[in-house]
Design an enzyme around this catalytic site. Structure first.
Site, short mmCIF file in Angstrom:
data_model
loop_
_atom_site.label_atom_id
_atom_site.label_comp_id
_atom_site.label_asym_id
_atom_site.label_seq_id
_atom_site.Cartn_x
_atom_site.Cartn_y
_atom_site.Cartn_z
N ASP A 55 -11.41 -1.74 -55.91
CA ASP A 55 -12.30 -1.67 -54.23
C ASP A 55 -13.19 -0.39 -54.73
O ASP A 55 -12.58 0.27 -55.62
CB ASP A 55 -11.50 -0.06 -52.96
CG ASP A 55 -10.52 -1.55 -52.61
OD1 ASP A 55 -11.01 -2.47 -52.61
OD2 ASP A 55 -9.86 -1.26 -51.58
N TYR A 110 0.10 2.78 -60.42
CA TYR A 110 -1.18 3.30 -59.83
C TYR A 110 -0.45 5.14 -59.95
O TYR A 110 0.63 5.21 -59.25
CB TYR A 110 -1.10 2.88 -58.38
CG TYR A 110 -2.29 1.67 -58.32
CD1 TYR A 110 -3.64 1.69 -58.45
CD2 TYR A 110 -1.45 0.43 -57.91
CE1 TYR A 110 -3.90 0.03 -57.89
CE2 TYR A 110 -1.89 -0.83 -58.10
CZ TYR A 110 -3.19 -1.10 -57.74
OH TYR A 110 -4.50 -1.95 -58.07
#
Length: 266
Positions: A55, A110
């Site tokens: 994103d 992540y």
């Protein structure tokens, strides 16, 4: 020949990974350089694919792209990095013609970085354990179409360095905003606002209001894992990237100290 590249990028400089007309994106920047150098003519014809469409604001240290080219000699990191802006090629691999960076992935890692607000790390880790395993993450994601909300998280580790807390999450695949909403839950657990039992309920029952996602700027796609694919490093390119990273690090460190002095002087 099909080439895969391991890439890093500063997501704050882009409007996300995926190409968008008139906007600076990671994919757009890479394709600009590949076409400029004649490595590919058209991304569709070259089978250009990415492992993750991060994103807007989200950075990466280990995203992966792949494409077909008749000029593999121009795909070395030291060549590409000379032309790229805010994107760094950290490794290169020759892969099979059917390699797809997303579908061949065995998992993603992540990292999310939080300023330590006085968190209780034991409570954060205790809540984190609730997310490990297979769960319906409908309450911790922004669902897209008919995507299956069932996902598997392999591990969540929380560690501190100075006044920064790092949350590392590894799983097979993730839903939109899933990592950032989990981080919000862990932050609230660390502050004593959310309990372990409330997290359990949100994983097992439908809720009227979901937790908001944490800001994207602190999230980094750290690694995309594969079996038997080795990304060869270019020592020259690595050293050049280190110098650029250090320069940005010192700039931000000085900026942080300025605001710290302002904050403590009021």
């Amino acid at each position: 020949m099909r080439i895969a590249l391991k890439i890093a990028y500063d997501g704050r400089r882009f409007y996300g990974f995926q190409r968008q007309p008139g906007l600076k994106t990671v994919e757009g920047e890479i394709i600009r350089v590949l076409t400029k150098l004649g490595i590919i003519k058209d991304p569709k014809d070259a089978g250009f694919k990415g492992a993750s469409r991060t994103d807007r604001g989200v950075s990466a240290f280990g995203n992966v792209i792949a494409f077909n080219t008749s000029k593999p000699e121009l795909t070395y990191p030291r060549i590409l990095n000379h032309h790229l802006h805010d994107v760094w090629v950290l490794g290169r691999a020759r892969v099979s013609e059917d390699f797809h960076p997303r579908f061949w992935s065995k998992g993603k890692v992540y990292r999310y970085y939080l300023f330590d607000e006085g968190f209780d790390l034991e409570k954060m880790q205790s809540c984190a354990e609730m997310f490990v395993g297979v769960h319906d993450f409908s309450n911790f994601a922004r669902l897209e179409g008919n995507r299956d909300p069932i996902r598997k998280i392999d591990r969540i580790e929380i560690f501190s360095k100075g006044n920064v807390i790092t949350v590392e999450i590894e799983g097979e695949s993730f839903l939109w905003e899933m990592v950032r909403r989990i981080v919000t839950a862990l932050r609230l657990c660390g502050l004593g606002v959310l309990s372990r039992e409330e997290v359990r309920r949100m994983l097992n029952e439908k809720v009227n209001k979901k937790l908001p996602p944490a800001p994207p700027e602190n999230l980094v796609l750290w690694e995309v894992k594969y079996d038997e694919i080795f990304f060869e490093k270019d020592p020259y390119a690595v050293e050049k990237a280190k110098r650029e990273f250090f320069k940005r690090f010192t700039q931000h460190l000085i900026t942080a100290r300025i605001f710290e002095d302002w904050f403590t002087s009021l």
